[in-house]
Design a protein around this motif. Sequence first.
Motif, PDB file in Angstrom:
ATOM      1  N   GLY A  45     -32.052  -5.977  20.625  1.00  9.68           N
ATOM      2  CA  GLY A  45     -32.657  -5.200  19.372  1.00  9.68           C
ATOM      3  C   GLY A  45     -31.039  -5.191  19.220  1.00  9.68           C
ATOM      4  O   GLY A  45     -30.936  -5.469  17.583  1.00  9.68           O
ATOM      5  N   ALA A  46     -29.819  -4.835  19.952  1.00 12.38           N
ATOM      6  CA  ALA A  46     -28.793  -4.081  18.884  1.00 12.38           C
ATOM      7  C   ALA A  46     -28.031  -5.777  18.633  1.00 12.38           C
ATOM      8  O   ALA A  46     -27.957  -5.445  17.262  1.00 12.38           O
ATOM      9  CB  ALA A  46     -28.121  -3.547  20.233  1.00 12.38           C
ATOM     10  N   LYS A  47     -27.999  -6.981  19.264  1.00 12.99           N
ATOM     11  CA  LYS A  47     -28.223  -8.278  18.679  1.00 12.99           C
ATOM     12  C   LYS A  47     -28.530  -8.925  17.263  1.00 12.99           C
ATOM     13  O   LYS A  47     -28.356  -8.765  16.383  1.00 12.99           O
ATOM     14  CB  LYS A  47     -28.280  -9.015  19.527  1.00 12.99           C
ATOM     15  CG  LYS A  47     -27.078  -9.256  20.698  1.00 12.99           C
ATOM     16  CD  LYS A  47     -27.090 -10.556  21.608  1.00 12.99           C
ATOM     17  CE  LYS A  47     -26.176 -10.063  22.363  1.00 12.99           C
ATOM     18  NZ  LYS A  47     -26.390 -11.871  23.459  1.00 12.99           N
ATOM     19  N   ARG A  48     -30.161  -8.204  17.311  1.00  7.63           N
ATOM     20  CA  ARG A  48     -30.421  -8.282  15.774  1.00  7.63           C
ATOM     21  C   ARG A  48     -30.583  -7.617  14.840  1.00  7.63           C
ATOM     22  O   ARG A  48     -30.300  -8.379  13.812  1.00  7.63           O
ATOM     23  CB  ARG A  48     -32.161  -8.827  16.885  1.00  7.63           C
ATOM     24  CG  ARG A  48     -32.990  -9.732  17.253  1.00  7.63           C
ATOM     25  CD  ARG A  48     -34.588  -9.536  16.861  1.00  7.63           C
ATOM     26  NE  ARG A  48     -35.087  -8.321  17.975  1.00  7.63           N
ATOM     27  CZ  ARG A  48     -34.941  -8.348  18.693  1.00  7.63           C
ATOM     28  NH1 ARG A  48     -35.255  -9.003  20.108  1.00  7.63           N
ATOM     29  NH2 ARG A  48     -35.284  -7.285  19.022  1.00  7.63           N
ATOM     30  N   GLU A  49     -30.810  -6.131  15.215  1.00  5.58           N
ATOM     31  CA  GLU A  49     -30.690  -5.511  14.041  1.00  5.58           C
ATOM     32  C   GLU A  49     -29.230  -4.124  14.061  1.00  5.58           C
ATOM     33  O   GLU A  49     -29.526  -3.627  13.303  1.00  5.58           O
ATOM     34  CB  GLU A  49     -31.727  -4.494  13.670  1.00  5.58           C
ATOM     35  CG  GLU A  49     -33.157  -5.589  13.567  1.00  5.58           C
ATOM     36  CD  GLU A  49     -34.302  -4.973  13.652  1.00  5.58           C
ATOM     37  OE1 GLU A  49     -34.518  -4.043  13.283  1.00  5.58           O
ATOM     38  OE2 GLU A  49     -35.241  -5.209  14.563  1.00  5.58           O
ATOM     39  N   GLY A  50     -28.274  -4.225  14.590  1.00  2.00           N
ATOM     40  CA  GLY A  50     -27.139  -3.737  14.960  1.00  2.00           C
ATOM     41  C   GLY A  50     -27.728  -2.116  16.373  1.00  2.00           C
ATOM     42  O   GLY A  50     -28.429  -2.680  16.330  1.00  2.00           O
ATOM     43  N   PHE A  51     -26.633  -0.882  15.761  1.00  2.00           N
ATOM     44  CA  PHE A  51     -27.286   0.026  15.887  1.00  2.00           C
ATOM     45  C   PHE A  51     -28.659   0.648  15.998  1.00  2.00           C
ATOM     46  O   PHE A  51     -29.400   0.416  17.438  1.00  2.00           O
ATOM     47  CB  PHE A  51     -26.398   1.162  15.661  1.00  2.00           C
ATOM     48  CG  PHE A  51     -26.834   2.595  16.777  1.00  2.00           C
ATOM     49  CD1 PHE A  51     -26.561   3.291  17.512  1.00  2.00           C
ATOM     50  CD2 PHE A  51     -27.619   3.304  15.371  1.00  2.00           C
ATOM     51  CE1 PHE A  51     -26.292   4.147  17.699  1.00  2.00           C
ATOM     52  CE2 PHE A  51     -27.799   4.749  16.508  1.00  2.00           C
ATOM     53  CZ  PHE A  51     -27.165   5.498  17.031  1.00  2.00           C
TER      54      PHE A  51
END
Length: 845
Positions: free
Chosen positions: A753-759
């Motif tokens: 999720g962090a890779k896709r949309e950050g924090f």
Amino acid sequence: MDKRDPRSGDLTPPPYNEEDVQVALDGVVGGVGDTATMHDDGRIDIDIDSRLSRTLSKLVTIPPDSQDTAPPPDYIRFASPDQFPLRLNIVIQVVGSRGDVQPFVALANGLQKYGHRVRLATHAKFESFVHDAGLEFYPIGGDPEDLMSYMVKNPGLMPSMKSLRAGDISRKRQMIVEMLEGCWRSCIEADPLTGDPFVADAIIANPPSFAHMHCAEALGIPLHMMFTMPWTATSSFPHPLANITDGKKNPKAANYLSYVLVEIMTWQGLGDVINDWRKRIGLEPVPNTEGPMLASTLSIPFTYCWSPALIPKPKDWPAYIDVSGFFFRGAPNYTPPKALADFLAAGPPPVYIGFGSIVLDNAAAMSSLILEAVTACGLRAIISHGWSRLNGPARPDLYWLDDCPHEWLFQHVSAVVHHGGAGTAACGLRNSRPTVVVPFFGDQPFWGDMIAAAGAGPSPIPHKTLTAEKLADALRFCLEDAAQAAAAGIAAQMAKEDGVQAAVLSFVNNLPVEKMRCDFLPDQPASWTVKVNKKTKRISRVAAEILARDEGVDAKNFKPYRSNPILIENHRWDPVTGTTSSALGIGADMFTATSNIFLKPAEEYRRGRSRSAQPSSSKTHLPKSKSRPSSPTSSIKSSTPSSSNPNPSATTTTTTTTTSTSPSNPNLAANMALASSKSLAHVLGSYTKGILVDLPLATAEGFRSAPRLWNSPVTTYGPPITNAQSGFLVAGKSLVLGLRDGAMDLAREPVAGAKREGFWGGVKGLGRGGGSFVTKSVSAGLGVVAYPGLGISRSLWAMTHGEAGRVVAGKRWEEGRWVVERVGGGDRRRVVQAYYEMNLGEGMG
């Protein structure tokens, strides 16, 4: 919705504006209440914005506009039916009028042409019709005239109060039980006329026969559905029995859900009858949440026998759904009576008017109306008596018809007026005849609208609103050049189609041929498995009989084989609804079982009194020796059972029934007590199974399915649970792999999720991962109890409900013996040669 040309490929049937009556549908699914409006023609208005519809829209996945049309990976596709390598016993089960049966006669003849043995199972009234076509026949019970009369009185899914008061519903349900039993017997019983044994290798059926799916499940054989009206959910147009209200916001979803809702209403009316009967053929009851959409859930192949010139195949139907074209039998060898020939030659082509198998309450009034309309138009007319019993005075411009093949007659008329049955409509259009449809119930308004949309006839006139003036106007419409041209255009397109050939090809292309083939005789279907040189081999009835006779292989070594196993699972959507619906189901079962403690003895008392009032009778049912038209196997005469058969249960038996003559049955009190005690045992059994198996299983499956709520995939661990062994296997895999997958999701989802949309993507991923960890862990823990419990439950059911399976095994031995005693030495040599090669690695020399 707009009315469009059906040949455009984007068909939307027009709306229906009949006067309606309110019908409540309380408690349809899991206690959810809903309301529908029913029309006089049998259609129901469905409010797509109702609570039930909104609930279903969350649970039902609407397929994409275009589905993958590639064939199923395990199936072989044939360019022609003669390339199909197997010769099968096929039973075709049909419920309905002669118009429903006739297309399947054409189909059966088409299957016969390719060497299959075909039995048509339908109402006894059509025995001569089927035999005259050179087909085997099996009576399933039920009176088609009573069915048609009931449908005219109750055209929709819900009965009228008049029918309820008259007891029509009880009689219809009893008739359905009779037909369910008849359909089952049609799969395994010998020919009633010749005594030739028969066991089905595949089933073809129309949906109203109802027994089809359950017979296929009990036998483990393929099923193919064929019908003249849409029965598979699509977003292209609504169910023919449904009329969508408030569906403009999302018409595609509204159309699709209409099929689900109609199926739910149908199952609500018949589910208990079907489940009671399923027990008698060794099957567990179907959960109420699964019953309505079984065909879709199990991906049962469908072939729709209508012309794509009228309704093209919807783009969202998968590859195993086909539209073949109408089924037409060969041109009948018919010579008209002199009076009919003279009438046709005496003037211009007349119009044809007839309602076929429709049973009318007031035939005289309808006859008078027709005569007034014909007179007003100045037309000559042929009027069919039919089951409607139309009749009137002798006049030079009228011919009152008793019976005549439509295929011949419609070549000699100018237009046709009928009830809108698919077969009659097809015959009229094939002969370029503009058509007036006067619908009574079911899909008849649908076909009337399709004809009108194509310009080949006026808008349908429901029979309750029919007047002489409306009929006269409709006849004038049919004689206009535009209607004549439209009908001729459809006929030209239909001339390019061969519906029977296309349907036969659809049938064989949806069979799992490699799973069906015998390893000893590859042109025959397998019915058993046998271990040869420690390897499991599939073997046909004939090959098994040969090995038992010639090689002394013990019959106990042959195990029943299921070429197309069907397993009905109770799917759960999430933990809350899964657990709640299971608890409600347990409560309902216990309530029914408790009430039966008192109701069953009362039924036994009535049954006992009824027996005591009847004279004794003893009947022995033996096959008749009367000859019938030839079929692929009819030239092989029957003989006595072989004494060398290793399976004693396979010998031919007779059935004797004796009723008590005593004025007072001395066993009545004991039977009543036994009925009450059985119901008490059922209460205890329902409670025990519910608490130890059903409730933990529903909760475990609900948690396993929960990732669907956040659009994550749902993992299945292990094979389907069919017995105790598979239950423990799935429990072990679910525990180990479920805990592993949950832990991996907890670690992997935040990173992804962090890779896709950050924090914030990481936060969302943490929520998904945490949810996955919890649901999979809980499901794994509960599965340790639930899955073995389900397996043990199914093993116990098989042990205590195995009589039907033993009967089927005996019938398979009987047919194998019957065929072996009639074939030459070729098959024997092939089988024994293959056996030696498999067992010893060498030939016979």
